[in-house]
Design an enzyme around this catalytic site. Structure first.
Site: not given
Length: 151
Positions: A68-69
């Site tokens: 995830h960012g």
């Protein structure tokens, strides 16, 4: 569980995918979220760039990743994608490689990410029986049965 509802509603699932390396594996999950209009294409770059700086900090356990960012890096709505790989790939972490299950997470804000989304992923993937069943699943119907049994 919101994770399961979103995976099924967005149809953000790909089982027994083929990936040459970790970047391609992450790309598969992000592409599912792009197709679901949950993230912008730049979300992939965010994950790859952060991984280059920090390493694969999102590996949860042997064989399991939650790439995830940051919420501001192209996330349109809270969402998840599930990818299982036919052939596991290495992320460069001897404790958790190789990885064959990825739950790509996108959250619109840090609170949602930290207080609910990550908790849901860890809860689902913290059950060894569920993980083994997900790993073995070959189609959506099997996955729906697994999720129904978990709920």
């Amino acid at each position: 569980m919101e994770l399961i509802k979103q995976l099924l509603a967005l149809d953000a699932i790909q089982l027994k995918a083929e990936a040459a390396d970790w970047k391609e594996a992450v790309r598969i999950g992000v592409d599912l979220l792009i197709k679901a209009d949950a993230v912008e294409p730049r979300y992939y770059d965010s994950i790859v760039n952060t991984t280059a700086k920090l390493g694969p900090w999102y590996l949860l356990a042997p064989g399991l990743a939650m790439p995830h960012g940051r919420p501001g890096d192209g996330v349109k709505k809270n969402s998840f994608a599930l990818v299982t790989l036919r052939t596991p790939v290495n992320f460069g972490d001897p404790d958790n490689d190789p990885v064959d299950i990825l739950v790509t997470l996108a959250a619109t804000d840090a609170k949602t990410m930290n207080e609910s989304s990550i908790v849901e992923v860890v809860t689902l993937l913290g059950d060894d029986v569920i993980v083994a069943r997900i790993r073995a699943a070959t189609n959506r119907a099997e996955l729906e049965t697994i999720f129904a049994d978990f709920a």
